[in-house]
Design a protein around this motif. Structure first.
Motif, PDB file in Angstrom:
ATOM      1  N   SER A 549     128.609  48.852  52.225  1.00  0.00           N
ATOM      2  CA  SER A 549     127.391  48.085  52.464  1.00  0.00           C
ATOM      3  C   SER A 549     126.743  47.627  51.161  1.00  0.00           C
ATOM      4  O   SER A 549     125.624  47.108  51.176  1.00  0.00           O
ATOM      5  N   ASN A 550     127.443  47.811  50.036  1.00  0.00           N
ATOM      6  CA  ASN A 550     126.927  47.404  48.729  1.00  0.00           C
ATOM      7  C   ASN A 550     127.713  46.219  48.179  1.00  0.00           C
ATOM      8  O   ASN A 550     128.889  46.040  48.500  1.00  0.00           O
ATOM      9  N   ILE A 551     127.065  45.461  47.349  1.00  0.00           N
ATOM     10  CA  ILE A 551     127.758  44.431  46.576  1.00  0.00           C
ATOM     11  C   ILE A 551     127.581  44.772  45.107  1.00  0.00           C
ATOM     12  O   ILE A 551     126.458  45.026  44.641  1.00  0.00           O
ATOM     13  N   THR A 601     123.949  45.406  56.793  1.00  0.00           N
ATOM     14  CA  THR A 601     125.013  46.415  56.702  1.00  0.00           C
ATOM     15  C   THR A 601     126.361  45.834  56.334  1.00  0.00           C
ATOM     16  O   THR A 601     127.262  46.554  55.926  1.00  0.00           O
ATOM     17  N   ASN A 602     126.511  44.519  56.515  1.00  0.00           N
ATOM     18  CA  ASN A 602     127.778  43.878  56.195  1.00  0.00           C
ATOM     19  C   ASN A 602     127.527  42.711  55.240  1.00  0.00           C
ATOM     20  O   ASN A 602     127.673  41.549  55.597  1.00  0.00           O
ATOM     21  N   PRO A 603     127.137  42.992  54.011  1.00  0.00           N
ATOM     22  CA  PRO A 603     126.716  41.928  53.084  1.00  0.00           C
ATOM     23  C   PRO A 603     127.893  41.133  52.543  1.00  0.00           C
ATOM     24  O   PRO A 603     128.975  41.673  52.303  1.00  0.00           O
ATOM     25  N   ILE A 604     127.653  39.831  52.373  1.00  0.00           N
ATOM     26  CA  ILE A 604     128.695  38.988  51.778  1.00  0.00           C
ATOM     27  C   ILE A 604     128.142  38.048  50.713  1.00  0.00           C
ATOM     28  O   ILE A 604     128.914  37.358  50.046  1.00  0.00           O
ATOM     29  N   HIS A 605     126.821  38.023  50.546  1.00  0.00           N
ATOM     30  CA  HIS A 605     126.253  37.017  49.662  1.00  0.00           C
ATOM     31  C   HIS A 605     124.993  37.557  49.001  1.00  0.00           C
ATOM     32  O   HIS A 605     124.187  38.240  49.645  1.00  0.00           O
ATOM     33  N   VAL A 606     124.810  37.239  47.722  1.00  0.00           N
ATOM     34  CA  VAL A 606     123.650  37.694  46.952  1.00  0.00           C
ATOM     35  C   VAL A 606     123.042  36.513  46.208  1.00  0.00           C
ATOM     36  O   VAL A 606     123.761  35.615  45.739  1.00  0.00           O
ATOM     37  N   ARG A 607     121.729  36.520  46.123  1.00  0.00           N
ATOM     38  CA  ARG A 607     121.019  35.574  45.273  1.00  0.00           C
ATOM     39  C   ARG A 607     120.118  36.346  44.313  1.00  0.00           C
ATOM     40  O   ARG A 607     119.593  37.402  44.658  1.00  0.00           O
ATOM     41  N   TYR A 608     119.946  35.756  43.136  1.00  0.00           N
ATOM     42  CA  TYR A 608     119.046  36.352  42.145  1.00  0.00           C
ATOM     43  C   TYR A 608     118.143  35.267  41.577  1.00  0.00           C
ATOM     44  O   TYR A 608     118.626  34.215  41.135  1.00  0.00           O
TER      45      TYR A 608
END
Length: 633
Positions: A549-551, A601-608
């Protein structure tokens, strides 16, 4: 590419009348700085078939004027130093340039944040007082626009000192100061910038027309030559600068009828008063304020005390203009008793406001009079009229047409030898930021091709944080444009100064230009001057890996490791397959960042830092901020 090369040389092939004297463009002048360690290009006009003799640095060189009255030549590379004298002569005429230096020459361009003068930057008073650097020299290109490739610009070389430096680009000044002090060489800055301009007018038309589905900005239909439009604009500016309508109407006199003027409460902030009426002061106007004061007698002098007054201003008492020179150091003005009247007296103030600047007082008690040691307060209700004088004229919309600034402000500088380019622009393209992904590389490639100096360093500023205000909107399109700027790092010899932590949420023109200029210099250390130890970039997103569940995010340019400023690491959001982003937790693990959220719980994308004005605080150990980014879906 051939089309690009041919177009610039058309500048030198235009038919001209036979001339009797040798002539060089205005960029060649007393006090100029020439680029060290590379061939020095000189060019101009003269009489057909004449021999041009150039004496410089103890050597003499000879070039021949062609059948169209043009000549161009290259002088051998020299090391930094000076001052030198350059003499250009023919059998009939000669020109001598004095105080010529050899050093580092940078072209700086873009819109208002590059044009923004040292006088408006943080700690301006101290910086200007310490700006005496005779070997830092600016050539400020006069703004202009043209449909045709021009051969000449207007400007002159000025040394840095407290008299000249206030008008210099603040970003470029701080860059030049650092370069001069660190390298101990003369520095020449060629400043060609214009506020409010998009990127399209800075790119050659030939380059833009080589692509389909353009322009992103539709050209404004031109009914006459854009140069004539600009001349008309300058006349309107002159009318604004010399406006005296208020005085002609007698607004400073006691008996002037101001009963229909707008009532406003003190203190008087221009932007606060006219929040919903921005058309009154964009890009500028004069505002007249009036109030009354009652005096019991006129036997003793009066003093006006005012704790805060920002902007250019004039103050009148009973119709007479006061000497405001004494206000600046003392915050008070003396009013002789011969100007006083028993009973009612009138004070009138004219403030020149550009882009909503201008403040009269910082609280209700900050303006008052003193007579015989007694404090006399003014009524807190004033009357105001912003429509007495002409407004500052709007810039011709045609200035954003394809190529018109390139033609008028860049082409005449080519092929003057330079080290590289500093670029600060993008705010005017945030309305359609995706296009910047091809427009920005197009400009970089176009300029490099035309200068014929190879992949010279091209360094730029990523847009600072800005939340928007009553003058300008700001939304996630700013983040998209920052991404397009970062993508330009794929081109060789490019570098980016991140400014996401030094902006102003409410001001599109942040005053902290020193940090920006010095970050550009740090970038130049590595890109232009091959200093492999230079800390020139903050963390740049490299890749991601999903672990449950982590990126896990990896970065380039961690330079000793990652850190954050504040209580915790902020600025990250995370999304699953539904594409709905949630606020995320983030922790630093070595040179990586772990991002997670209980809601995803099912991450696929991150923004900063993915907003116009983000709260983000990721840095490397060299105190350089991470560039905002988004991972690929």
């Amino acid at each position: 590419m051939n089309r690009f090369l041919i177009s610039i040389w058309l500048v030198f092939l235009l038919p001209i009348m036979v001339v009797a004297q040798v002539k060089l463009p205005a960029i060649f002048a007393d006090n100029m700085v020439l680029q060290q360690s590379q061939a020095i290009t000189v060019w101009g006009t003269g009489t057909v078939n004449d021999l041009i003799h150039v004496k410089f640095g103890g050597n003499e060189h000879q070039f021949k004027v062609d059948t169209l009255g043009r000549w161009l030549g290259h002088l051998p590379a020299m090391t930094a130093g000076g001052p030198y004298t350059m003499e250009i002569s023919t059998k009939d005429s000669s020109i001598v340039f004095q105080h010529v230096m050899i050093g580092e020459v940078w072209l700086v361009s873009g819109q208002s944040n590059m044009e923004f003068g040292l006088a408006g930057s943080e700690n301006a008073e101290q910086e200007i007082a310490a700006s005496d650097f005779p070997d830092i020299r600016f050539f400020q290109v006069k703004q202009g626009m043209s449909d045709e490739l021009e051969t000449e610009v207007t400007g002159n070389w000025q040394s840095s000192n407290p008299m000249q430096a206030p008008s210099f680009s603040a970003v470029a000044y701080f860059f030049a100061k650092k370069l001069h002090q660190q390298k101990n060489v003369p520095v020449g800055i060629i400043q060609a910038a214009w506020g409010g301009t998009a990127i399209e007018p800075w790119i050659g038309k030939d380059a833009i027309r080589a692509y389909d589905n353009l322009p992103s900005i539709e050209p404004v239909p031109v009914k006459q030559n854009v140069s004539l439009l600009y001349e008309a604009y300058l006349k309107q500016v002159d009318q604004f600068e010399h406006a005296q309508d208020g005085l002609k109407q007698g607004v400073v006199n006691k008996n002037f009828d101001d009963s229909k003027w707008r009532q406003v409460k003190f203190p008087l902030s221009i932007s606060a008063i006219f929040t919903t009426e921005t058309d009154l002061y964009i890009p500028g106007c004069y505002l007249w304020f009036r109030n009354k004061i009652k005096l019991a007698d006129k036997k003793n002098d009066l003093s006006l005390h005012l704790e805060q007054l920002e902007g250019q201003f004039e103050i009148y008492f009973n119709g007479v203009k006061l000497d405001t020179e004494q206000f600046l150091p003392s915050k008070k003005l003396s009013i002789p008793k011969n100007l006083l009247a028993k009973g009612e007296n009138t004070i009138a103030i004219r403030i020149r406001s550009l882009w909503a600047n201008g403040i009269l007082g910082n609280n209700a008690e900050s303006l008052y009079f003193i007579q015989n040691g007694k404090r006399i307060a003014l009524p807190d209700t004033w009357v105001c009229n912003p429509a007495i004088e002409p407004k500052y004229p709007d810039l011709p919309r045609e200035r954003n047409n394809q190529g018109v600034l390139f033609n008028a402000m860049i082409v005449p500088l080519i092929p003057y030898s330079i080290k590289g380019v500093l670029w600060y622009q993008g705010e005017a393209n945030t309305w359609k930021p995706e296009d910047y992904n091809f427009l920005f590389p197009m400009l970089i490639n176009d300029w490099r091709i035309r200068w014929k100096q190879g992949y010279f360093p091209f360094l730029f500023v990523q847009l600072a944080n800005f939340a928007g205000n009553e003058l300008a909107a700001a939304d996630d399109k700013w983040a998209v444009l920052r991404e397009a700027q970062r993508n330009a790092l794929n081109l060789p010899n490019t570098g980016m100064a991140v400014a996401i932590d030094v902006g102003d949420s409410k001001d599109i023109h942040p005053r902290n230009k020193k940090t920006v200029g010095e970050r550009l210099y740090a970038t130049a250390q590595f890109i232009a001057y091959q200093d492999q130890q230079a800390a020139y970039s903050g963390p740049i997103y490299k890749s991601m890996e999903r672990q449950g569940s982590n990126i896990i995010l990896s970065f380039n340019y961690t330079m000793g490791g990652l850190k954050y400023k504040g209580e915790r690491l902020t600025g990250f959001t995370i999304a699953g397959e539904d594409g709905v982003f949630k606020g995320a937790n983030a922790v630093i693990v070595g040179d990586q960042v772990k991002v997670y959220s209980d809601e995803v719980t099912n991450p696929i994308h991150v923004r900063y830092g993915w907003s116009a004005d983000p709260e983000c605080n990721l840095y490397n150990q060299r105190d350089l901020p991470a560039s905002p980014f988004r991972t690929a879906l």
